[in-house]
Design a protein around this motif. Structure first.
Motif, PDB file in Angstrom:
ATOM      1  N   TYR A  17      -7.528  37.657  38.076  1.00  0.00           N
ATOM      2  CA  TYR A  17      -7.529  36.206  37.676  1.00  0.00           C
ATOM      3  C   TYR A  17      -8.716  35.608  37.052  1.00  0.00           C
ATOM      4  CZ  TYR A  17      -5.525  31.544  37.073  1.00  0.00           C
ATOM      5  OH  TYR A  17      -5.149  30.367  36.701  1.00  0.00           O
ATOM      6  N   VAL A  21     -10.116  33.507  33.829  1.00  0.00           N
ATOM      7  CA  VAL A  21     -10.405  32.297  33.935  1.00  0.00           C
ATOM      8  C   VAL A  21     -11.737  32.001  32.970  1.00  0.00           C
ATOM      9  CG1 VAL A  21     -11.228  30.455  35.206  1.00  0.00           C
ATOM     10  CG2 VAL A  21      -9.175  31.625  36.098  1.00  0.00           C
ATOM     11  N   GLY A  24     -10.790  32.031  29.280  1.00  0.00           N
ATOM     12  CA  GLY A  24     -10.195  30.695  28.968  1.00  0.00           C
ATOM     13  C   GLY A  24     -11.328  29.576  28.714  1.00  0.00           C
ATOM     14  N   LEU A  25     -12.246  29.512  29.864  1.00  0.00           N
ATOM     15  CA  LEU A  25     -13.237  28.695  29.914  1.00  0.00           C
ATOM     16  C   LEU A  25     -14.423  28.798  28.800  1.00  0.00           C
ATOM     17  CD1 LEU A  25     -14.489  28.356  33.502  1.00  0.00           C
ATOM     18  CD2 LEU A  25     -13.027  26.759  32.377  1.00  0.00           C
ATOM     19  N   THR A  28     -12.271  27.344  25.595  1.00  0.00           N
ATOM     20  CA  THR A  28     -12.305  25.678  25.557  1.00  0.00           C
ATOM     21  C   THR A  28     -14.045  25.285  25.435  1.00  0.00           C
ATOM     22  OG1 THR A  28     -12.292  25.876  27.938  1.00  0.00           O
ATOM     23  CG2 THR A  28     -10.208  25.414  26.830  1.00  0.00           C
ATOM     24  N   GLY A  29     -14.709  25.986  26.087  1.00  0.00           N
ATOM     25  CA  GLY A  29     -16.315  25.513  25.957  1.00  0.00           C
ATOM     26  C   GLY A  29     -16.637  25.937  24.268  1.00  0.00           C
TER      27      GLY A  29
ATOM     28  N   LEU B 319     -14.565  20.952  32.529  1.00  0.00           N
ATOM     29  CA  LEU B 319     -14.306  22.104  31.548  1.00  0.00           C
ATOM     30  C   LEU B 319     -13.102  22.767  32.011  1.00  0.00           C
ATOM     31  CD1 LEU B 319     -15.228  23.198  28.679  1.00  0.00           C
ATOM     32  CD2 LEU B 319     -16.159  25.017  30.110  1.00  0.00           C
ATOM     33  N   ILE B 320     -13.125  23.031  33.474  1.00  0.00           N
ATOM     34  CA  ILE B 320     -12.030  23.883  34.322  1.00  0.00           C
ATOM     35  C   ILE B 320     -10.645  22.818  34.274  1.00  0.00           C
ATOM     36  CG2 ILE B 320     -11.531  24.609  36.498  1.00  0.00           C
ATOM     37  CD1 ILE B 320     -14.536  25.169  36.926  1.00  0.00           C
ATOM     38  N   TRP B 322      -9.825  20.737  32.239  1.00  0.00           N
ATOM     39  CA  TRP B 322      -8.804  20.779  30.859  1.00  0.00           C
ATOM     40  C   TRP B 322      -8.554  22.152  30.395  1.00  0.00           C
ATOM     41  CZ3 TRP B 322      -6.335  16.744  29.553  1.00  0.00           C
ATOM     42  CH2 TRP B 322      -6.677  15.661  29.977  1.00  0.00           C
ATOM     43  N   THR B 323      -8.856  23.091  31.212  1.00  0.00           N
ATOM     44  CA  THR B 323      -8.488  24.389  30.704  1.00  0.00           C
ATOM     45  C   THR B 323      -7.314  24.873  31.360  1.00  0.00           C
ATOM     46  OG1 THR B 323     -10.894  24.916  29.964  1.00  0.00           O
ATOM     47  CG2 THR B 323      -9.527  26.631  30.240  1.00  0.00           C
ATOM     48  N   LEU B 324      -7.551  25.175  32.756  1.00  0.00           N
ATOM     49  CA  LEU B 324      -6.444  25.804  33.613  1.00  0.00           C
ATOM     50  C   LEU B 324      -5.143  24.877  33.726  1.00  0.00           C
ATOM     51  CD1 LEU B 324      -8.784  27.529  36.117  1.00  0.00           C
ATOM     52  CD2 LEU B 324      -8.048  28.251  33.981  1.00  0.00           C
ATOM     53  N   PRO B 325      -3.870  25.610  33.826  1.00  0.00           N
ATOM     54  CA  PRO B 325      -2.656  24.856  34.141  1.00  0.00           C
ATOM     55  C   PRO B 325      -2.823  25.031  35.747  1.00  0.00           C
ATOM     56  CG  PRO B 325      -2.200  27.100  33.587  1.00  0.00           C
ATOM     57  CD  PRO B 325      -3.787  26.963  33.386  1.00  0.00           C
ATOM     58  N   VAL B 327      -1.581  25.550  39.691  1.00  0.00           N
ATOM     59  CA  VAL B 327      -0.965  26.572  40.074  1.00  0.00           C
ATOM     60  C   VAL B 327       0.180  26.393  40.935  1.00  0.00           C
ATOM     61  CG1 VAL B 327      -3.062  27.838  40.359  1.00  0.00           C
ATOM     62  CG2 VAL B 327      -2.401  26.394  42.134  1.00  0.00           C
TER      63      VAL B 327
END
Lengths: 198, 359
Positions: A17, A21, A24-25, A28-29, B319-320, B322-325, B327
């Motif tokens: 994971y 992650v 993904g960051l 978006t970053g 940032l975290i 608005w990025t991750l869904p 859990v």
């Protein structure tokens, strides 16, 4: 029912994971920094740079609409200005929302069967399916005015009469290259000139 | 004696102002950063005399809105506790800032002022105690609303925070073993030393795993998005269903202040707090040159560095967020009990073993 499963098993790298992650960051970053730089450059006056946001700030900035968009109806006119409509009731019959009501009368010209005395469209009921435009044998009713902000304070205000329908004009035709934000033609009041070929 | 009290009050005033300002600005950052990340513009309509200032006035308009809205208490709820709960929440969040060192010492005349409101020897314990007391605000709010959904939200919050507090506490132990103290100011001073004369001895270099675990558990502790189960808008709305006006606003504000607190703690423990690399009390000591600086400039640089580190961590948290869904609840529990806690225990054992060999 068989629930569709993902074809691929997650790899060990994906299952822990954390790397995903970080990936993904990173996405978006990247968006954040690229857009921020574009916003700053625009503020400094470098307008050639692509915009940092795809937003259209609605009341001031109207989104360019496709010429195929079905908007508020209008009735086409003959060369002498009289309605092209012959009150054949095709549109009223085909309308799934029952929003058109026509009262016809005998036309003085024997070559034209009838003309509409009343032609009301209740936009409060209209579903903008465009069947009336398809059904019309005279090409008299069209949905190309480019008007979509037609809200009213009363139900009666939503009803368009014959006079209004005849007075509406087609929207100016603007070709917008797809997915080209830089070619945004700007606010609608600023782009006059070319008129839609009918 | 009076002078001492005034100095403490001034320091408390400074840190509370900073915390509240961060909280207020974060409401704007949340909107704007998410907008920029998602190719949007974000809130920009609030204006004073036609001036928009990239939407900064939305902070003001939000405050006016929340103070003038109807304050609603459920008819069957406990009125006293319902009002007390958000106050408790924000009180403990702000209290905690007392232990955060925001700078080294400031010399005025021959008086030496420690830039920390309360120099506690067990500051780490104080911070964790205050943070866990903050759960009471959430649980009380959920219970006093007399609403099953808010009750469920409160229960979720307590279960989540108890679980993650274990990881949060254990993840710090590795750092504590290295620093050999519970005093936050001493920890920051330790991080001012250099390896080989030029690598700053920051906690993140010594405890990378500890930092990661602390950050993850901390985000869960602040109830922010990947772990916002107590709020869970799409399922239960959560412990603040029955809250409106500024009482709701205080809960929202607590979230932002807790984020700031987490950033402040993380930068104190792992990012060297107010330390600027190669900055000594008398100026910069680069490996290649020495730049002497006046005392006041050094203090300003240090406080500025601390605020910069806090801001960076806040940006990262946004940032975290608005990025991750979000859990699932079972995943939430699995993450902490099955992965984070064993990892943090491993971190402690490894750190202890390495220290045993080295010392």
């Amino acid at each position: 029912m068989r629930i569709p499963q993902s074809e691929r098993e997650l790899t060990w790298w994906e299952k822990i994971y954390l790397p995903e992650v970080v990936r993904g960051l990173a996405i978006t970053g990247r968006h954040f920094f690229v857009n921020l730089a574009r916003h700053v450059l625009h503020l400094l006056g470098f307008n050639k740079v692509p915009k940092g946001a795809v937003t259209f700030q609605y009341p001031e900035e109207v989104r360019p609409i496709s010429p195929r968009l079905r908007t508020v109806h209008r009735l086409a006119r003959r060369a002498d200005g009289s309605p092209r409509c012959v009150a054949c009731m095709m549109c009223e019959t085909v309308c799934p929302a029952n929003c058109i009501s026509i009262v016809g009368a005998e036309h003085p010209d024997p070559n034209i069967e009838k003309y509409p005395v009343r032609f009301d469209i209740d936009l409060g009921k209209c579903v903008f399916c465009g069947f009336c435009v398809e059904a019309c044998p005279e090409d008299a009713i069209r949905m190309d005015t480019g008007i979509y902000d037609f809200a009213a304070y009363t139900r009666e205000g939503m009803i368009l009469t014959l006079e209004t329908l005849l007075s509406l004009e087609p929207a100016p035709y603007v070709k917008v290259p797809p997915q080209d934000r830089a070619a945004d033609p700007g606010p609608i009041h600023a782009r006059k000139g070319t008129v839609a070929p009918l | 004696m009076v002078l001492e009290a005034v100095i403490v009050l001034l320091k408390a005033g400074f840190i509370i102002t900073v915390a509240l300002t961060f909280g207020a600005v974060l409401t704007w950052v949340e909107r704007k950063q998410s907008a920029v990340m998602q190719d949007r513009i974000g809130a920009n309509r609030a204006a004073i005399l036609g001036l928009r200032v990239i939407g900064l006035f939305h902070i003001l308009s939000d405050a006016i809105k929340m103070f003038t809205k109807e304050e609603f208490t459920p008819a069957r709820g406990d009125k006293f506790l319902h009002t007390l709960a958000p106050a408790l929440s924000i009180f403990f969040a702000l209290m905690t800032f007392a232990a955060i060192p925001f700078g080294d010492t400031l010399r005025v005349g021959n008086r030496v002022i420690d830039l920390q409101v309360a120099n506690l020897n067990a500051a780490v314990l104080f911070v964790f105690a205050m943070v866990s007391l903050g759960v009471y605000g959430v649980v009380l709010g959920g219970w006093a609303s007399e609403n099953n959904y808010s009750f469920l939200g409160g229960m979720r919050a307590s279960a989540q925070m108890i679980s993650y507090e274990v990881t949060l506490g254990v993840s710090v132990i590795g750092a504590l073993l290295i620093y050999g103290t519970l005093n936050l100011q001493e920890m920051v001073r330790y991080q001012g030393h250099m390896y080989a004369g030029w690598i700053p001895r920051w906690g993140i270099l010594l405890q990378p795993l500890g930092f990661l675990l602390f950050l993850v558990a901390g985000i869960a502790e602040t109830k922010r998005v990947p772990f916002d189960l107590p709020e869970g808008e799409s399922e239960i709305v959560g412990y603040w269903v029955e809250y409106s006006s500024m009482k709701w606003g205080m809960y929202m504000f607590t979230d932002f202040i807790e984020m700031t607190l987490l950033s402040a703690m993380a930068s104190t423990l792992f990012l060297g707090g107010w330390q600027v690399p190669w900055l000594m009390p008398d100026g910069f000591h680069f490996p290649w040159a020495t730049v002497p600086l006046p005392h006041l400039a050094v203090v300003v640089l240090q406080v500025g560095a601390f605020l910069l580190k806090v801001s960076f961590l806040l940006w990262l948290q946004m940032l975290i967020r608005w990025t991750l869904p979000r859990v699932r609840y079972d995943q939430l529990m699995a993450i902490t009990w099955k992965y984070l806690l064993p990892l943090s225990l491993l971190n402690v054992i490894l750190t202890a073993a390495v220290l045993l060999v080295l010392r």
